[in-house]
Design an enzyme around this catalytic site. Structure first.
Site, PDB file in Angstrom:
ATOM      1  N   ARG A   1      -6.680 -35.097 112.257  1.00 42.99           N
ATOM      2  CA  ARG A   1      -8.050 -35.576 112.105  1.00 42.99           C
ATOM      3  C   ARG A   1      -8.766 -35.226 110.602  1.00 42.99           C
ATOM      4  NH1 ARG A   1      -9.590 -32.785 117.482  1.00 42.99           N
ATOM      5  NH2 ARG A   1      -7.707 -31.569 116.830  1.00 42.99           N
TER       6      ARG A   1
ATOM      7  N   LYS B   1       3.301 -39.596 112.462  1.00 48.11           N
ATOM      8  CA  LYS B   1       3.634 -39.357 113.890  1.00 48.11           C
ATOM      9  C   LYS B   1       3.022 -40.019 114.817  1.00 48.11           C
ATOM     10  CE  LYS B   1       1.801 -35.482 116.196  1.00 48.11           C
ATOM     11  NZ  LYS B   1       1.510 -35.715 117.597  1.00 48.11           N
TER      12      LYS B   1
ATOM     13  N   ASP C   1      13.764 -33.185 130.779  1.00 52.16           N
ATOM     14  CA  ASP C   1      14.182 -33.673 132.228  1.00 52.16           C
ATOM     15  C   ASP C   1      15.623 -32.872 132.363  1.00 52.16           C
ATOM     16  OD1 ASP C   1      14.713 -35.162 134.454  1.00 52.16           O
ATOM     17  OD2 ASP C   1      13.210 -36.584 133.765  1.00 52.16           O
TER      18      ASP C   1
ATOM     19  N   THR D   1       1.215 -24.623 121.828  1.00 51.10           N
ATOM     20  CA  THR D   1       0.086 -23.791 121.520  1.00 51.10           C
ATOM     21  C   THR D   1      -1.189 -23.699 122.417  1.00 51.10           C
ATOM     22  OG1 THR D   1      -0.499 -25.357 119.985  1.00 51.10           O
ATOM     23  CG2 THR D   1       0.548 -23.781 118.936  1.00 51.10           C
TER      24      THR D   1
ATOM     25  N   LYS E   1       8.388 -35.302 123.385  1.00 45.73           N
ATOM     26  CA  LYS E   1       8.407 -34.126 124.067  1.00 45.73           C
ATOM     27  C   LYS E   1       9.221 -34.326 125.165  1.00 45.73           C
ATOM     28  CE  LYS E   1       4.265 -31.891 122.390  1.00 45.73           C
ATOM     29  NZ  LYS E   1       3.403 -33.027 121.761  1.00 45.73           N
TER      30      LYS E   1
ATOM     31  N   ASP F   1       6.899 -38.315 118.670  1.00 41.96           N
ATOM     32  CA  ASP F   1       6.567 -37.053 119.362  1.00 41.96           C
ATOM     33  C   ASP F   1       6.307 -37.319 120.884  1.00 41.96           C
ATOM     34  OD1 ASP F   1       5.591 -34.492 120.160  1.00 41.96           O
ATOM     35  OD2 ASP F   1       3.520 -34.848 119.306  1.00 41.96           O
TER      36      ASP F   1
HETATM   37  O1  C5P Z   1      -6.156 -33.548 114.507  1.00 41.74           O
HETATM   38  P1  C5P Z   1      -5.223 -32.440 114.464  1.00 41.74           P
HETATM   39  O2  C5P Z   1      -4.790 -32.308 112.920  1.00 41.74           O
HETATM   40  O3  C5P Z   1      -5.592 -31.226 115.213  1.00 41.74           O
HETATM   41  O4  C5P Z   1      -3.887 -33.129 114.851  1.00 41.74           O
HETATM   42  C1  C5P Z   1      -2.826 -32.209 115.060  1.00 41.74           C
HETATM   43  C2  C5P Z   1      -1.629 -32.990 115.962  1.00 41.74           C
HETATM   44  O5  C5P Z   1      -0.504 -32.273 116.171  1.00 41.74           O
HETATM   45  C3  C5P Z   1      -2.176 -33.655 117.292  1.00 41.74           C
HETATM   46  O6  C5P Z   1      -1.258 -34.862 117.507  1.00 41.74           O
HETATM   47  C4  C5P Z   1      -1.477 -32.724 118.260  1.00 41.74           C
HETATM   48  O7  C5P Z   1      -1.170 -33.322 119.558  1.00 41.74           O
HETATM   49  C5  C5P Z   1      -0.203 -32.007 117.720  1.00 41.74           C
HETATM   50  N1  C5P Z   1       0.001 -30.792 118.036  1.00 41.74           N
HETATM   51  C6  C5P Z   1      -0.528 -29.656 117.965  1.00 41.74           C
HETATM   52  N2  C5P Z   1      -0.285 -28.508 118.177  1.00 41.74           N
HETATM   53  C7  C5P Z   1       0.936 -28.479 118.902  1.00 41.74           C
HETATM   54  C8  C5P Z   1       1.741 -29.313 118.997  1.00 41.74           C
HETATM   55  C9  C5P Z   1       1.332 -30.727 118.732  1.00 41.74           C
HETATM   56  O8  C5P Z   1      -1.858 -29.584 117.391  1.00 41.74           O
HETATM   57  N3  C5P Z   1       1.371 -27.110 119.190  1.00 41.74           N
END
Ligand code: C5P
Length: 236
Positions: A211, A32, A64, A119, A61, A59
């Protein structure tokens, strides 16, 4: 259905990203790429990563007026990405226009999924800032239904919502779910999390993991652990 693990490449620039990808000698993980990296490195980062053989969820998003989203999607489609997204809050007409823009002359197109409510938006903010007086769950499911009506392929949602989205929109409608953590692992800023195995059991089609893989001492081992649980269904 192609259940898969998508690694969130939340890196600041090209060099850091390619250095991370060099760690993977045997696998070609689905990646992603988000706004930070895309805006910093430009479309060339997509071309470079595709050349290396990875699938990409871009990603960005989009949100517009329909005509602008349609034209922007046509540009993204030419980058040969595999999944792109937009905000369901832009209305059914905007989602339909986005889908239309993605269609390539040969009839193929990337998958298009919608963000329902972020979220990071709490129930309180939904009511107070956005003046939506319906509960969060009802709003998310309504937006998912709108995405389905517009002809989209699925939504980004919490793994906790995946089963309900499938109930409302059908088994074929994709759920792409961030908020995944290993049992006992650092949660960070995520609030409601699930293990890769639990996400599989709850019906997620793709998990987005950042992460727990990118910050792991051994990212390849962490990626394989995710695949073992989520794709192969191995319980730890
Ligand atoms: O590091 P981590 O596993 O928390 O990363 C989750 C990824 O998913 C990040 O790129 C975050 O921006 C994305 N994301 C999220 N929750 C959402 C939409 C996207 O954590 N509702």
């Amino acid at each position: 259905m192609s259940r898969d693990v998508i690694i969130a490449c939340d890196f600041a620039g090209k060099e850091e990203t390619l250095k991370f990808l060099d760690l993977f000698q045997e696998e070609k993980p689905f990646l992603k790429i988000g706004m930070e990296l895309f805006y910093a490195a430009g479309p060339e980062i997509i071309t470079e990563i595709k050349r290396r053989g990875h699938k990409i969820f871009l990603d960005l998003k989009l949100h517009d007026i329909p005509n602008t989203v349609k034209k922007a999607m046509a540009v993204l489609s030419k980058l040969n990405v595999d999944i792109v997204n937009l905000h369901a809050g832009g209305t059914i007409a905007m989602m339909e226009a986005g889908l239309e823009g993605l269609r390539r002359p040969d009839g193929t197109r990337p998958l298009l999924i919608a963000v329902t409510q972020l979220t990071s938006t709490s129930e309180e903010k939904l009511h107070e800032d956005l003046l939506i007086d319906r509960p969060m769950d009802e709003t998310v499911m309504h937006y998912a239904k709108n995405a389905k009506i517009a002809g989209l392929d699925g939504v980004v949602c919490s793994p906790l919502e995946a089963a309900r989205v499938h109930e409302v929109c059908g088994d074929e409608f994709l759920t792409v779910t961030p908020g995944v953590r290993f049992a006992g692992g650092a949660v960070g800023d995520q609030v409601r999390v699930m293990t890769p195995y639990a996400a599989r059991m709850n019906g997620s089609d793709y998990i987005v993991v950042g992460r727990p893989i990118t910050a792991a001492a051994d990212p390849v081992e962490a990626y394989r652990r995710c695949v073992a649980q989520f794709v192969k269904g191995e319980q730890e």
